[in-house]
Design a protein around this motif. Structure first.
Motif, PDB file in Angstrom:
ATOM      1  N   ARG A  12      38.112  75.288  47.568  1.00 32.22           N
ATOM      2  CA  ARG A  12      38.642  74.742  48.811  1.00 32.22           C
ATOM      3  C   ARG A  12      38.774  73.225  48.716  1.00 32.22           C
ATOM      4  NH1 ARG A  12      36.891  72.276  53.129  1.00 32.22           N
ATOM      5  NH2 ARG A  12      34.726  72.338  52.468  1.00 32.22           N
ATOM      6  N   SER A  32      53.652  75.049  49.313  1.00 34.18           N
ATOM      7  CA  SER A  32      53.561  76.502  49.540  1.00 34.18           C
ATOM      8  C   SER A  32      52.856  77.228  48.398  1.00 34.18           C
ATOM      9  CB  SER A  32      54.935  77.103  49.803  1.00 34.18           C
ATOM     10  OG  SER A  32      55.790  76.908  48.700  1.00 34.18           O
ATOM     11  N   GLU A  35      49.208  76.677  48.917  1.00 35.21           N
ATOM     12  CA  GLU A  35      48.766  77.419  50.091  1.00 35.21           C
ATOM     13  C   GLU A  35      48.687  78.915  49.802  1.00 35.21           C
ATOM     14  OE1 GLU A  35      51.156  76.197  53.481  1.00 35.21           O
ATOM     15  OE2 GLU A  35      51.105  74.143  52.708  1.00 35.21           O
ATOM     16  N   ASN A  36      49.639  79.442  49.041  1.00 35.13           N
ATOM     17  CA  ASN A  36      49.603  80.852  48.657  1.00 35.13           C
ATOM     18  C   ASN A  36      48.367  81.161  47.829  1.00 35.13           C
ATOM     19  OD1 ASN A  36      52.033  81.283  49.963  1.00 35.13           O
ATOM     20  ND2 ASN A  36      53.258  81.162  48.097  1.00 35.13           N
ATOM     21  N   ASP A  39      45.462  81.381  50.108  1.00 37.14           N
ATOM     22  CA  ASP A  39      45.480  82.674  50.804  1.00 37.14           C
ATOM     23  C   ASP A  39      44.896  83.772  49.914  1.00 37.14           C
ATOM     24  OD1 ASP A  39      46.647  81.535  53.032  1.00 37.14           O
ATOM     25  OD2 ASP A  39      48.679  82.214  52.523  1.00 37.14           O
ATOM     26  N   LEU A  42      41.185  83.595  49.713  1.00 41.76           N
ATOM     27  CA  LEU A  42      40.535  84.129  50.913  1.00 41.76           C
ATOM     28  C   LEU A  42      40.565  85.652  50.927  1.00 41.76           C
ATOM     29  CD1 LEU A  42      41.865  81.597  53.545  1.00 41.76           C
ATOM     30  CD2 LEU A  42      39.514  81.841  52.733  1.00 41.76           C
ATOM     31  N   TYR A  43      41.678  86.235  50.526  1.00 43.60           N
ATOM     32  CA  TYR A  43      41.768  87.700  50.486  1.00 43.60           C
ATOM     33  C   TYR A  43      40.735  88.276  49.517  1.00 43.60           C
ATOM     34  CZ  TYR A  43      46.389  86.770  52.547  1.00 43.60           C
ATOM     35  OH  TYR A  43      47.425  86.331  53.326  1.00 43.60           O
ATOM     36  N   CYS A  53      46.167  93.117  52.281  1.00 45.79           N
ATOM     37  CA  CYS A  53      46.827  91.806  52.208  1.00 45.79           C
ATOM     38  C   CYS A  53      48.219  91.869  52.816  1.00 45.79           C
ATOM     39  CB  CYS A  53      46.938  91.328  50.764  1.00 45.79           C
ATOM     40  SG  CYS A  53      45.383  90.924  49.992  1.00 45.79           S
ATOM     41  N   VAL A  56      48.001  91.687  56.557  1.00 45.41           N
ATOM     42  CA  VAL A  56      47.720  90.321  56.998  1.00 45.41           C
ATOM     43  C   VAL A  56      48.926  89.418  56.773  1.00 45.41           C
ATOM     44  CG1 VAL A  56      46.277  88.291  56.540  1.00 45.41           C
ATOM     45  CG2 VAL A  56      45.245  90.564  56.551  1.00 45.41           C
ATOM     46  N   ASP A  57      49.549  89.561  55.612  1.00 47.90           N
ATOM     47  CA  ASP A  57      50.675  88.698  55.239  1.00 47.90           C
ATOM     48  C   ASP A  57      51.731  89.522  54.513  1.00 47.90           C
ATOM     49  OD1 ASP A  57      52.451  86.769  54.388  1.00 47.90           O
ATOM     50  OD2 ASP A  57      51.016  85.705  53.127  1.00 47.90           O
ATOM     51  N   VAL A  60      53.172  88.532  51.063  1.00 47.18           N
ATOM     52  CA  VAL A  60      52.353  88.467  49.850  1.00 47.18           C
ATOM     53  C   VAL A  60      53.107  89.063  48.654  1.00 47.18           C
ATOM     54  CG1 VAL A  60      51.068  90.654  50.083  1.00 47.18           C
ATOM     55  CG2 VAL A  60      49.984  88.694  48.991  1.00 47.18           C
ATOM     56  N   TYR A  69      47.455  91.152  41.461  1.00 45.50           N
ATOM     57  CA  TYR A  69      46.432  90.929  42.487  1.00 45.50           C
ATOM     58  C   TYR A  69      45.133  91.655  42.119  1.00 45.50           C
ATOM     59  CZ  TYR A  69      43.867  90.859  46.834  1.00 45.50           C
ATOM     60  OH  TYR A  69      42.877  90.679  47.773  1.00 45.50           O
TER      61      TYR A  69
END
Length: 82
Positions: A12, A32, A35-36, A39, A42-43, A53, A56-57, A60, A69
């Motif tokens: 972080r 981006s 930021e991806n 994300d 966090l997942y 995922c 939520v998004d 993704v 992933y």
């Protein structure tokens, strides 16, 4: 979970430094990809499946496929190797 929290905290800090550096150069700079990555971190931290995922998004699927992933770890996302 404590180990994951440690990696998340290090990541972080690194992520926000990267975003700050981009925005400092150009306030409209594209963050981006960073930021991806955050994300995804966090997942993984919350042990979400790929399907979760997508709930939520839904976007993704545009930056990581199911196989990648499932094979990605918090350590690889954060570039921290112990």
């Amino acid at each position: 979970m404590k180990r994951n929290s440690y990696f998340y905290e290090l990541f972080r800090i690194n992520i926000f430094e990267k975003i700050y550096a981009v925005k400092k150069k150009d306030i409209n700079g594209d963050t981006s990809a960073i930021e991806n990555r955050l994300d995804l971190m966090l997942y993984k931290l919350h042990n979400l499946t790929y399907d979760e995922c997508q709930v939520v998004d839904p976007d993704v699927v545009m930056f990581i496929n199911r196989e990648d992933y499932e094979n990605t770890t918090i350590e690889t996302l954060s570039d921290i190797h112990c």
